[in-house]
Design a protein around this motif. Structure first.
Motif, PDB file in Angstrom:
ATOM      1  N   HIS A 158      -1.100   3.636  -7.690  1.00  0.00           N
ATOM      2  CA  HIS A 158      -2.057   3.030  -6.568  1.00  0.00           C
ATOM      3  C   HIS A 158      -3.193   3.705  -6.756  1.00  0.00           C
ATOM      4  O   HIS A 158      -3.800   4.262  -5.781  1.00  0.00           O
ATOM      5  CB  HIS A 158      -1.380   3.227  -5.350  1.00  0.00           C
ATOM      6  CG  HIS A 158      -0.362   2.010  -4.816  1.00  0.00           C
ATOM      7  ND1 HIS A 158       0.515   2.117  -3.631  1.00  0.00           N
ATOM      8  CD2 HIS A 158       0.234   1.210  -5.842  1.00  0.00           C
ATOM      9  CE1 HIS A 158       1.489   1.228  -3.868  1.00  0.00           C
ATOM     10  NE2 HIS A 158       1.337   0.739  -4.974  1.00  0.00           N
ATOM     11  N   ILE A 187       3.688  -2.874   4.519  1.00  0.00           N
ATOM     12  CA  ILE A 187       2.659  -3.027   3.282  1.00  0.00           C
ATOM     13  C   ILE A 187       2.968  -4.141   2.600  1.00  0.00           C
ATOM     14  O   ILE A 187       3.863  -4.670   1.951  1.00  0.00           O
ATOM     15  CB  ILE A 187       2.744  -1.987   2.551  1.00  0.00           C
ATOM     16  CG1 ILE A 187       2.795  -0.649   3.261  1.00  0.00           C
ATOM     17  CG2 ILE A 187       1.539  -1.807   1.400  1.00  0.00           C
ATOM     18  CD1 ILE A 187       1.414  -0.333   4.082  1.00  0.00           C
ATOM     19  N   VAL A 190      -0.986  -5.021  -2.905  1.00  0.00           N
ATOM     20  CA  VAL A 190      -2.003  -3.793  -3.013  1.00  0.00           C
ATOM     21  C   VAL A 190      -3.025  -4.444  -4.620  1.00  0.00           C
ATOM     22  O   VAL A 190      -2.387  -4.689  -5.458  1.00  0.00           O
ATOM     23  CB  VAL A 190      -1.357  -2.667  -3.643  1.00  0.00           C
ATOM     24  CG1 VAL A 190      -2.504  -1.433  -3.901  1.00  0.00           C
ATOM     25  CG2 VAL A 190      -0.554  -2.300  -2.314  1.00  0.00           C
ATOM     26  N   TYR A 234      -5.324  -2.559   0.685  1.00  0.00           N
ATOM     27  CA  TYR A 234      -4.081  -2.663   1.029  1.00  0.00           C
ATOM     28  C   TYR A 234      -3.832  -3.842   2.113  1.00  0.00           C
ATOM     29  O   TYR A 234      -4.836  -3.833   2.929  1.00  0.00           O
ATOM     30  CB  TYR A 234      -3.464  -1.441   1.719  1.00  0.00           C
ATOM     31  CG  TYR A 234      -2.986  -0.538   0.690  1.00  0.00           C
ATOM     32  CD1 TYR A 234      -1.596  -0.013   0.846  1.00  0.00           C
ATOM     33  CD2 TYR A 234      -3.751   0.101  -0.216  1.00  0.00           C
ATOM     34  CE1 TYR A 234      -0.974   0.974   0.215  1.00  0.00           C
ATOM     35  CE2 TYR A 234      -3.152   1.061  -1.066  1.00  0.00           C
ATOM     36  CZ  TYR A 234      -1.527   1.387  -0.901  1.00  0.00           C
ATOM     37  OH  TYR A 234      -0.966   2.303  -1.864  1.00  0.00           O
TER      38      TYR A 234
END
Length: 258
Positions: A158, A187, A190, A234
């Motif tokens: 990430h 989450i 991304v 995110y």
């Protein structure tokens, strides 16, 4: 002003500022006491309503319900509360900025709390213009300076790595990295962006970039882009009164390996 002797961060009460490492500018900044709209920023967008704001007053200039800046010896803090939507929903944001005493990195830790009675899905997006060159050289010839920056996306970590290609045989080629990690919430996707034109859009500015008015994910463009940036997004879902902690880390090393 925060520093460990090698890595320096300047931040204003509105959230603007710069990052520098030794004699190199890490992120782009211009001295402007009126606008103060240069720096490393973090955007928050409520997916349902489309409303967006930033963790500091800059760069969106959205007026919050409450706003507080705290400067102490080792850190800078920003606290704000923003109302979102017609049902009196609200988000509380607490941001801390520190420079590591050991490593040449800065940490921006953001706590976001959902104070509305419903589950909310938000996009949290970091943004900074990459320089990795002397500030004077970037001020005089920013477009030329941009041509030597190579960007790379590390999906599994990430993170984004930006390297300045040497212009001569003896020139050093330092690398910077930017990563984002989220803790304590659900989450989703991304995504990444390293091309400023795709992020900001034509005739727009960092106050209301194209990336906050369109698709949910960033394009993922990387390589030899004409105008390099580091942006990570995110997608996070928060239950009522739930908080998420997001760490955004930026640092520089002599080599890509370090």
């Amino acid at each position: 002003l925060l520093s460990n002797g090698r890595y320096q961060v300047m931040v204003t009460n509105a959230g603007g500022g710069y990052s520098r490492w030794k004699d190199l500018a890490v992120t782009r900044w211009r001295e402007d006491g009126t606008c103060d709209n240069w720096g490393s920023f973090c955007y928050i967008r409520d997916v349902e309503s489309g409303a967006f704001w930033s963790t500091g007053y800059q760069p969106t200039l959205k007026r919050p319900q409450t706003y507080e800046t705290i400067f102490s010896e080792g850190r800078a803090e920003f606290r704000r509360r923003d109302s979102v939507g017609a049902n009196n929903g609200a988000f509380e944001t607490h941001t801390e900025i520190v420079v590591s005493p050991e490593d040449d990195i800065e940490l921006r830790r953001v706590h976001i709390t959902n104070r509305s009675p419903q589950r909310r899905t938000i996009d949290v997006t970091s943004y900074a213009e990459v320089v990795i060159a002397p500030a004077v050289a970037d001020t005089l010839h920013p477009a030329f300076s941009n041509l030597f920056v190579q960007t790379e996306i590390l999906q599994d970590r990430h993170a984004i790595i930006c390297t300045r290609r040497p212009r001569s045989q003896g020139e050093e080629s330092p690398s910077m990295f930017h990563l984002m990690v989220a803790h304590g919430a659900e989450i989703g996707e991304v995504s990444f962006e390293t091309d400023r034109l795709r992020f900001i859009g034509r005739t727009r500015s960092a106050m209301a970039p194209l990336a906050l008015s369109g698709k949910a994910s960033l394009s993922g463009a990387c390589g030899s882009v004409l105008d390099p940036i580091a942006a990570i997004r995110y997608c996070i879902t928060l239950a009522p009164d739930q908080s998420v902690m997001i760490d955004m880390v930026t640092g520089v090393g002599e080599t890509r390996e370090s």
